[in-house]
Design a protein around this motif. Structure first.
Motif, mmCIF file in Angstrom:
data_model
loop_
_atom_site.group_PDB
_atom_site.id
_atom_site.type_symbol
_atom_site.label_atom_id
_atom_site.label_comp_id
_atom_site.label_asym_id
_atom_site.label_seq_id
_atom_site.Cartn_x
_atom_site.Cartn_y
_atom_site.Cartn_z
ATOM 1 N N THR A 42 0.503 -1.472 0.025
ATOM 2 C CA THR A 42 0.210 0.166 -0.120
ATOM 3 C C THR A 42 1.163 1.317 0.135
ATOM 4 O OG1 THR A 42 -1.571 -1.731 1.200
ATOM 5 C CG2 THR A 42 -1.709 0.866 1.012
ATOM 6 N N LYS A 43 0.650 1.722 -1.572
ATOM 7 C CA LYS A 43 1.890 3.494 -1.300
ATOM 8 C C LYS A 43 0.924 4.304 -0.898
ATOM 9 C CE LYS A 43 5.084 1.657 -4.514
ATOM 10 N NZ LYS A 43 5.256 1.591 -6.173
ATOM 11 N N ARG A 44 1.986 5.735 0.104
ATOM 12 C CA ARG A 44 1.393 6.717 -0.174
ATOM 13 C C ARG A 44 2.288 7.287 -0.094
ATOM 14 N NH1 ARG A 44 1.145 4.672 6.538
ATOM 15 N NH2 ARG A 44 -0.417 3.252 5.991
ATOM 16 N N GLU A 45 2.187 8.567 -0.001
ATOM 17 C CA GLU A 45 2.762 10.036 0.025
ATOM 18 C C GLU A 45 4.528 9.614 -0.850
ATOM 19 O OE1 GLU A 45 2.895 14.797 -0.236
ATOM 20 O OE2 GLU A 45 0.703 13.649 0.089
ATOM 21 N N ASP A 46 5.295 9.362 0.478
ATOM 22 C CA ASP A 46 6.377 9.287 0.704
ATOM 23 C C ASP A 46 7.003 8.011 1.198
ATOM 24 O OD1 ASP A 46 6.986 12.054 0.230
ATOM 25 O OD2 ASP A 46 6.079 12.653 2.397
#
Ligand SMILES: [Zn+2]
Length: 458
Positions: free
Chosen positions: A269-273
């Motif tokens: 699960t990718k977030r902004e950083d």
């Protein structure tokens, strides 16, 4: 009340039944069940001319029991020379049903019964052969009661002589040919942990002066299903984003390995950083065999289960193969998936059984259980290799039905030149069965150390 099993008349009230009704659970391993009345017309069994003995009243029950008594009596009596020698030559290949019970066209058996006079000419009044089915339970309602323990039914009978026939010593051995199409709906030979089904050819020859000769030969019947397309299944594990895609053979065999392709998506699960992702730490597969059997009570012990027409249901579950894996898969956090192939095996040492479902209540099924231990980790998007475990971990559990049957080998159905009797069902699309998956919190303190000691709670 006449009852029926495997399509033939049993005429013994409480013994073999079509199917249980009204299961009352007593505890996890057995329960009293009502046995149902017959649902099909029974086939009239021809009378046994000239086979007087103890079953001269021709009652079905007496006849089947008399066989065992006869064997006992025979062992006590002084050995007497038999008037004839009985041997049997099977001409047909091993009996193999192709396709499931509701579709199989059965198996042809054929052979020759050989009759040789032992001393001088002999007049035979009757030579009869029975195709017998013996169902047995290792958990009888009454310990050591033979009648509670096993039941013999005749599926077919051959009357080789329509009138007395003289076998001359001068002619030597004479052959009586026989053949039969065994119906494909009956259960295959099975030796389960609780219940068993056996078949035999039982010959009884009787002279005009009342001397009897018997001979019995086991007949093993197997069932094979046709190999088809692999089965694809998808299991989801809410509330996570994880989906497990599994590809299994549509049939597997009791001894040997088979491949299982697994691919789990949604692990990243990718977030902004940064990103959080699940790392597969351990995978366990297990093949379970589930057996249930209804032990009927004989007339004498019917009171123990609350009357005639009732039996006790027993359940036996065991593992017939298992393995733990801590590596061997390919993880791609960028694509968010992990995949690998398992080699699942059912070991011969466990004497694994094929799937079976018999009218007397014997049922054996198999499951493949998968358990995956996953640990969460965090990483910056710029340096995804520098991951830090968050300490969270989960156990994912799911299971799949396994269809276990005999190998067909070179065997082909006797009617293979005829149009197929089975419906060629196309492979079904992937289905979502949340009933069959579960996600549990992993409660260990430090997965990196604790994973070695993980055990699967069932
Ligand atoms: Zn009994």
């Amino acid at each position: 009340m006449p009852t029926k099993i495997f399509g033939i008349d049993l005429r013994k009230s409480s013994i073999a039944q079509d199917r249980p009704l009204a299961v009352q659970k007593r505890n996890s391993t057995h329960s009293v069940v009502e046995l149902s009345p017959p649902s099909m017309d029974h086939i009239k069994r021809p009378s046994i001319a000239g086979l007087g003995k103890k079953h001269s009243d021709k009652k079905e029950k007496d006849r089947s029991l008399s066989k065992d008594k006869h064997a006992k009596d025979g062992s006590r009596a002084l050995p007497q020379p038999k008037p004839v020698k009985l041997t049997m030559i099977m001409e047909s290949p091993p009996a193999l049903f192709i396709d499931p019970p509701n579709q199989s066209t059965g198996a042809l058996i054929s052979g020759r019964l050989q009759v040789t006079p032992n001393a001088g000419d002999v007049v035979m009044n009757s030579i009869v052969m029975y195709l017998e089915c013996t169902t047995s339970t290792k958990r009888p309602v009454q310990d050591r009661c033979r009648e509670c323990m096993s039941h013999v039914t005749d599926l077919y009978e051959w009357n080789f002589l329509s009138k007395p026939k003289t076998f001359h010593e001068f002619d030597g051995m004479q052959e009586l040919p026989f053949s039969h199409l065994i119906p494909g709906h009956i259960p295959a030979t099975t030796h389960g942990q609780i219940g068993s089904v056996d078949y035999s050819l039982h010959v009884r020859a009787r002279t005009n002066d009342g001397k009897e000769t018997e001979s019995r030969r086991d007949l093993v019947i197997s069932r094979a299903l046709r190999p088809g397309n692999d089965k694809n299944s998808v299991r989801i594990f809410p509330p996570t984003n994880l989906s497990l895609h599994v590809t299994l053979p549509n049939i597997v065999h009791p001894i040997g390995d088979f491949p299982v392709q697994c691919r789990m998506t949604g692990i990243t699960t990718k977030r902004e950083d940064s990103q959080v992702r699940w790392r597969l730490r351990k995978l366990t597969w297990r093949v379970e065999e589930h057996e249930s059997m209804i032990s009927p009570a004989c007339a004498q012990h019917a009171a123990k289960v609350g009357g005639e027409g009732k039996g006790v249901q027993h359940q036996h579950d065991r593992d017939i193969g298992a393995e733990e894996m801590k590596q061997g898969w390919k993880t791609d956090f960028e694509d968010g998936q992990v995949e690998g192939e398992l080699t699942v095996g059912i070991g011969s040492s466990k004497n694994p059984q094929c799937d079976v479902e018999a009218p007397n209540g014997l049922k054996i099924t198999h499951n493949l259980v998968l358990e995956l231990v996953i640990a969460e980790e965090w990483a910056p998007n710029k340096k995804p290799q520098q991951a830090t475990p968050t300490g969270a971990a989960r156990v994912l559990r799911t299971q799949f039905n396994l269809s276990v049957c005999a190998r067909s080998g070179m065997g082909i159905s006797w009617d293979d030149e005829m149009p197929p009797m089975y419906e060629d069902v196309p492979a079904s699309p992937p289905h979502y069965q949340n009933d069959h998956t579960s996600v549990m919190d992993y409660t260990g303190n430090d997965l990196h150390e604790d994973v070695e000691q993980l055990t699967l709670n069932r």
